[in-house]
Design a protein around this motif. Structure first.
Motif, mmCIF file in Angstrom:
data_model
loop_
_atom_site.group_PDB
_atom_site.id
_atom_site.type_symbol
_atom_site.label_atom_id
_atom_site.label_comp_id
_atom_site.label_asym_id
_atom_site.label_seq_id
_atom_site.Cartn_x
_atom_site.Cartn_y
_atom_site.Cartn_z
ATOM 1 N N ILE A 44 0.840 -1.205 0.000
ATOM 2 C CA ILE A 44 0.000 0.000 0.000
ATOM 3 C C ILE A 44 0.872 1.252 0.000
ATOM 4 O O ILE A 44 0.647 2.186 -0.790
ATOM 5 N N ALA A 45 1.870 1.271 0.882
ATOM 6 C CA ALA A 45 2.764 2.432 0.955
ATOM 7 C C ALA A 45 3.507 2.635 -0.359
ATOM 8 O O ALA A 45 3.638 3.766 -0.853
ATOM 9 N N GLY A 46 4.000 1.558 -0.935
ATOM 10 C CA GLY A 46 4.715 1.658 -2.206
ATOM 11 C C GLY A 46 3.830 2.155 -3.328
ATOM 12 O O GLY A 46 4.263 2.947 -4.173
ATOM 13 N N GLY A 47 2.570 1.696 -3.343
ATOM 14 C CA GLY A 47 1.640 2.161 -4.366
ATOM 15 C C GLY A 47 1.367 3.649 -4.244
ATOM 16 O O GLY A 47 1.279 4.364 -5.251
ATOM 17 N N ILE A 48 1.242 4.128 -3.005
ATOM 18 C CA ILE A 48 0.992 5.553 -2.780
ATOM 19 C C ILE A 48 2.188 6.395 -3.215
ATOM 20 O O ILE A 48 2.033 7.476 -3.804
ATOM 21 N N MET A 49 3.396 5.906 -2.935
ATOM 22 C CA MET A 49 4.612 6.683 -3.220
ATOM 23 C C MET A 49 5.228 6.342 -4.576
ATOM 24 O O MET A 49 6.336 6.790 -4.875
ATOM 25 N N LEU A 50 4.551 5.556 -5.387
ATOM 26 C CA LEU A 50 5.139 5.017 -6.613
ATOM 27 C C LEU A 50 5.773 6.096 -7.487
ATOM 28 O O LEU A 50 6.889 5.923 -7.996
ATOM 29 N N GLY A 51 5.080 7.214 -7.659
ATOM 30 C CA GLY A 51 5.596 8.259 -8.523
ATOM 31 C C GLY A 51 6.818 8.967 -7.968
ATOM 32 O O GLY A 51 7.553 9.634 -8.715
ATOM 33 N N LYS A 52 7.060 8.831 -6.660
ATOM 34 C CA LYS A 52 8.197 9.505 -6.027
ATOM 35 C C LYS A 52 9.432 8.604 -5.939
ATOM 36 O O LYS A 52 10.507 9.077 -5.567
ATOM 37 N N LEU A 53 9.277 7.346 -6.256
ATOM 38 C CA LEU A 53 10.374 6.392 -6.120
ATOM 39 C C LEU A 53 11.157 6.288 -7.423
ATOM 40 O O LEU A 53 10.581 6.333 -8.511
ATOM 41 N N PRO A 54 12.488 6.116 -7.331
ATOM 42 C CA PRO A 54 13.318 5.986 -8.540
ATOM 43 C C PRO A 54 13.110 4.630 -9.216
ATOM 44 O O PRO A 54 12.485 3.726 -8.655
ATOM 45 N N GLU A 55 13.644 4.505 -10.412
ATOM 46 C CA GLU A 55 13.484 3.264 -11.183
ATOM 47 C C GLU A 55 14.169 2.079 -10.517
ATOM 48 O O GLU A 55 13.720 0.937 -10.651
ATOM 49 N N MET A 56 15.260 2.326 -9.798
ATOM 50 C CA MET A 56 15.984 1.272 -9.097
ATOM 51 C C MET A 56 15.991 1.581 -7.604
ATOM 52 O O MET A 56 16.299 2.707 -7.198
ATOM 53 N N LEU A 57 15.697 0.580 -6.793
ATOM 54 C CA LEU A 57 15.638 0.761 -5.344
ATOM 55 C C LEU A 57 16.621 -0.166 -4.649
ATOM 56 O O LEU A 57 16.838 -1.306 -5.096
ATOM 57 N N PRO A 58 17.227 0.285 -3.544
ATOM 58 C CA PRO A 58 18.178 -0.563 -2.813
ATOM 59 C C PRO A 58 17.466 -1.729 -2.126
ATOM 60 O O PRO A 58 16.405 -1.547 -1.531
ATOM 61 N N VAL A 59 18.047 -2.915 -2.223
ATOM 62 C CA VAL A 59 17.456 -4.095 -1.579
ATOM 63 C C VAL A 59 18.475 -4.878 -0.752
ATOM 64 O O VAL A 59 18.121 -5.857 -0.088
ATOM 65 N N ALA A 78 17.286 -3.284 -7.067
ATOM 66 C CA ALA A 78 16.269 -4.038 -7.791
ATOM 67 C C ALA A 78 15.340 -3.057 -8.494
ATOM 68 O O ALA A 78 15.197 -1.912 -8.067
ATOM 69 N N PRO A 79 14.723 -3.490 -9.593
ATOM 70 C CA PRO A 79 13.782 -2.600 -10.283
ATOM 71 C C PRO A 79 12.641 -2.165 -9.356
ATOM 72 O O PRO A 79 12.254 -2.903 -8.448
ATOM 73 N N ARG A 80 12.120 -0.993 -9.600
ATOM 74 C CA ARG A 80 11.061 -0.451 -8.753
ATOM 75 C C ARG A 80 9.859 -1.379 -8.686
ATOM 76 O O ARG A 80 9.287 -1.585 -7.613
ATOM 77 N N TRP A 81 9.455 -1.967 -9.815
ATOM 78 C CA TRP A 81 8.269 -2.819 -9.815
ATOM 79 C C TRP A 81 8.440 -4.022 -8.897
ATOM 80 O O TRP A 81 7.494 -4.454 -8.238
ATOM 81 N N PHE A 82 9.693 -4.543 -8.846
ATOM 82 C CA PHE A 82 9.939 -5.707 -7.997
ATOM 83 C C PHE A 82 9.925 -5.315 -6.522
ATOM 84 O O PHE A 82 9.344 -6.013 -5.688
ATOM 85 N N ALA A 83 10.567 -4.189 -6.199
ATOM 86 C CA ALA A 83 10.636 -3.745 -4.797
ATOM 87 C C ALA A 83 9.269 -3.359 -4.259
ATOM 88 O O ALA A 83 8.947 -3.618 -3.093
ATOM 89 N N VAL A 84 8.441 -2.743 -5.099
ATOM 90 C CA VAL A 84 7.136 -2.251 -4.641
ATOM 91 C C VAL A 84 6.077 -3.342 -4.667
ATOM 92 O O VAL A 84 5.250 -3.422 -3.755
ATOM 93 N N PHE A 85 6.093 -4.190 -5.703
ATOM 94 C CA PHE A 85 5.021 -5.178 -5.858
ATOM 95 C C PHE A 85 5.479 -6.625 -5.637
ATOM 96 O O PHE A 85 4.732 -7.434 -5.091
ATOM 97 N N GLY A 86 6.702 -6.937 -6.056
ATOM 98 C CA GLY A 86 7.162 -8.322 -5.965
ATOM 99 C C GLY A 86 7.389 -8.788 -4.538
ATOM 100 O O GLY A 86 6.809 -9.787 -4.097
ATOM 101 N N MET A 87 8.221 -8.063 -3.801
ATOM 102 C CA MET A 87 8.527 -8.462 -2.417
ATOM 103 C C MET A 87 7.303 -8.418 -1.504
ATOM 104 O O MET A 87 7.087 -9.363 -0.733
ATOM 105 N N PRO A 88 6.477 -7.364 -1.547
ATOM 106 C CA PRO A 88 5.305 -7.342 -0.665
ATOM 107 C C PRO A 88 4.309 -8.473 -0.928
ATOM 108 O O PRO A 88 3.577 -8.862 -0.015
ATOM 109 N N ILE A 89 4.255 -8.995 -2.155
ATOM 110 C CA ILE A 89 3.374 -10.138 -2.425
ATOM 111 C C ILE A 89 3.941 -11.400 -1.788
ATOM 112 O O ILE A 89 3.196 -12.273 -1.323
#
Length: 221
Positions: A19-34, A46-57
């Protein structure tokens, strides 16, 4: 707390990063530290889509598996209550801490302090979920004083609800980057639950007297 409610509540905590990642999606860079090295520097992205959606699932799926292990596996009857509690809350805590570390570095807050704050919030929520079952604990009885034993179960249940809700909100706050707010919510959870345990156990006539005593103490100190 029954098994179904425990699974629902822990699953809610597990999807807070999503939920938090979805809200902040536009503010996050393309690559995020993991991943981080021992000195605190980022060692993997890791790519933003993986950090925001992959790990939380992954977190709620593993949470469901650990609930199965704690309640329905062949070894479930051999697990002590503390072990079951650990299994049920391990993924919510890990998810909150790891995702907070990922988000905090890119939104301008210290990832170590933020992850500790998330850990505290998640532990408060976990403690609250189990609190109603601690009515006979001497340690809890000394900290959360209840003068009326007839009301103890109901008061402890309410304290547990306060801790659990405030803990979940604290986790969400730090995930969104509001670390100071999260700390305040965690502190408030403890103070309010302590006050509730004390004042709820008093008769209506005794509460004003207690307030007078508290005010008198502060005025003379």
């Amino acid at each position: 707390m029954n098994k179904k409610k425990s699974l629902i509540i822990t699953s809610v905590v597990c999807i807070l990063p999503l939920i938090a990642g979805g809200i902040m999606l536009g503010k996050l860079p393309e690559m995020l530290p993991v991943q981080w090295a021992n000195d605190g520097t980022v060692s993997n992205y890791a790519p933003r889509w993986f950090a925001v959606f992959g790990m939380p699932i992954f977190f709620p799926l593993m949470n469901a598996f650990f609930h199965y292990k704690a309640e329905k596996s062949d070894l479930a009857d051999q697990y002590p209550p503390a072990m079951k509690l650990f299994l049920k809350w391990s993924m919510p805590v890990i998810g909150a801490v790891c995702t907070t570390m990922t988000y905090s570095g890119v939104i301008g807050i210290n990832h170590l302090y933020a992850s500790i704050t998330a850990f505290v919030g998640a532990i408060i929520a976990a403690f609250g979920s189990y609190f109603g079952e601690l009515t006979e604990s001497d340690v809890i009885g000394r900290i959360f004083e209840v003068k009326n034993n007839d009301k103890k179960a109901g008061i402890y249940s309410k304290c547990g609800m306060i801790l659990m809700i405030f803990g979940i909100v604290a986790v969400m706050a730090v995930l969104m980057g509001y670390m100071t707010v999260s700390i305040g919510i965690s502190v408030a959870a403890i103070i309010i639950s302590l006050a509730n345990s004390y004042f709820s156990s008093l008769s209506n006539a005794a509460i004003p007297v207690s307030l007078v005593r508290i005010l008198t103490t502060f005025s003379t100190s």
